[in-house]
Design an enzyme around this catalytic site. Structure first.
Site, PDB file in Angstrom:
ATOM      1  N   CYS A 128       0.682  -1.745  -0.249  1.00 37.67           N
ATOM      2  CA  CYS A 128       0.246   0.418  -0.110  1.00 37.67           C
ATOM      3  C   CYS A 128       0.618   1.279  -0.225  1.00 37.67           C
ATOM      4  O   CYS A 128       0.513   2.240  -0.218  1.00 37.67           O
ATOM      5  CB  CYS A 128      -0.491  -0.477   1.687  1.00 37.67           C
ATOM      6  N   HIS A 174      -2.857   6.355   4.820  1.00 36.16           N
ATOM      7  CA  HIS A 174      -1.099   6.410   4.881  1.00 36.16           C
ATOM      8  C   HIS A 174      -1.312   7.358   4.330  1.00 36.16           C
ATOM      9  O   HIS A 174      -1.253   8.220   4.090  1.00 36.16           O
ATOM     10  CB  HIS A 174      -0.455   5.346   3.756  1.00 36.16           C
TER      11      HIS A 174
END
Ligand SMILES: NC(=O)c1ccc[n+]([C@@H]2O[C@H](COP(=O)([O-])OP(=O)(O)OC[C@H]3O[C@@H](n4cnc5c(N)ncnc54)[C@H](OP(=O)(O)O)[C@@H]3O)[C@@H](O)[C@H]2O)c1
Length: 335
Positions: A130, A243
């Protein structure tokens, strides 16, 4: 006649699996049949898809009969064990785990960066980590303007990146601390509530963590730059979804911040949010549930004339996993 695809989601009850169903539905992927697969623990659960309730099935060797595309997100061990079975049964596998990412004959694909690689598959296509995905989506258009010479990145990664148990742990620990009790840690080695842990995945000889080396090696593979110097520090923070990354990138030729902003404003999958004086910059709370990789705080590095500093935020469950996987499915199905 529009072709419909029989799709299996392995790990359908997990954080990424749930996002897969949402993304398949929202993008109107041509799903003829959706088979939801998980462990014994989920036997009999029913999950919604396009107004229907679909019963979760227990994953076994027979699960991939008549499946065209299998989206795996149940961890590396399950992928290593069952992805070859799915390929043998005739399915194309898009795998979210790290089991095959660095295999030479497995393409590692971010559709905005290296879409052509997806078409070279031999049954399995790997979805990158990711943190790597959101970084390369933003770096690629700048690299096309002036080749990158070096990347230094620090991440601020949410707990949903570890899965549903970590999301529960942050919720429970937050309450424990607020009620004056000692937080109990089961998923992470220390409390994650009100804390930051510079420790994602295991540590390797040399002192980097496996997550950090994934960012190094996967960036090189996706960008086709096997010698690109990349250094990463990966940190888990008490955020539920999204994130964030502080990226310092040096180019062969300087790119002015204004030009970088213009390039990024026209780049696929990227949204520029960069007006610090009005307190506008990317934040995980705003990115959660959305598709783009948001970039802001674009500024010249005062310590290096050819480098820029960037702040990049994206939903790790969507572009970092489910959305990227469904985009790959779209590439190979031509939809
Ligand atoms: N979270 C992210 O941001 C992210 C991003 C990129 C890649 N990934 C990767 O995606 C995978 C899943 O992550 P996640 O966050 O969704 O994890 P999660 O929330 O913990 O979910 C795990 C899923 O795997 C299933 N599973 C576990 N053991 C199984 C077994 N023996 N047989 C069949 N199914 C089994 C679980 O089913 P039960 O509910 O029945 O236990 C659940 O559906 C991991 O490989 C992870 O590295 C995650």
């Amino acid at each position: 006649m529009v072709r419909e695809y029989r799709v299996a989601v392995v790990g359908a009850t997990g954080m990424v699996g749930q996002a897969m169903r949402e993304v398949l539905e929202q993008r109107d992927f041509h799903v003829g049949e959706l088979r939801l697969l998980a462990s014994q623990r989920s036997r009999g659960r029913r999950l919604a898809f396009k107004g229907e309730d679909i019963e979760v099935q227990v994953l076994d060797d027979d699960s991939f009969r008549d499946i065209d595309i299998a989206l795996f997100s149940a961890g590396g061990a399950i992928s290593a064990r069952f992805a070859p079975t799915a390929v043998e049964a005739g399915a194309v596998v898009v795998d979210n785990s790290s089991a095959f990412r660095m295999d030479e004959d497995v393409p590692l694909v971010v559709p905005e960066v290296n879409p052509g690689d997806a078409l070279e598959h031999k049954g399995i296509i790997a979805n990158p980590n990711c943190s790597t995905i959101q970084m390369v989506v933003v770096l690629k258009p700048l690299h096309d303007r002036s080749p990158m010479r070096r990347v230094v990145v620090s991440t601020y990664q949410s707990v949903s990146g570890t899965g549903k148990n970590a999301v529960d742990e942050l919720e429970v620990q937050t309450r424990e601390v607020q009620e004056g009790r000692e937080p109990v840690s089961q998923v992470y080695p220390h409390p994650i509530a009100f804390n930051c842990l510079p420790h994602i995945d295991v540590f390797l000889p040399g002192g980097y963590s496996k997550e950090e080396m994934k960012m190094v090696n996967e960036t090189r593979k996706i960008m086709g730059l096997p010698d690109l110097p990349v250094s990463a520090t990966a940190v888990r923070v008490p955020v539920f979804i999204g994130h964030s990354e502080s990226i310092n990138v040096e180019f062969e030729e300087a790119i002015e911040p204004g030009e970088a902003r213009r390039i990024l404003a026209g780049a696929p999958g990227v949204q520029v949010v960069d007006d610090p004086e009005s307190s506008l910059y990317p934040q995980p709370l705003d990115a959660a549930g959305k598709d783009p990789c948001y970039v802001g705080r674009i500024r010249a590095d005062i310590s290096c004339p050819r480098a820029l500093n960037l702040w990049v935020v994206s939903d790790n469950l969507r572009k970092g996993a489910a959305l990227n996987a469904v985009q790959i499915a779209e590439l190979i199905s031509g939809t």
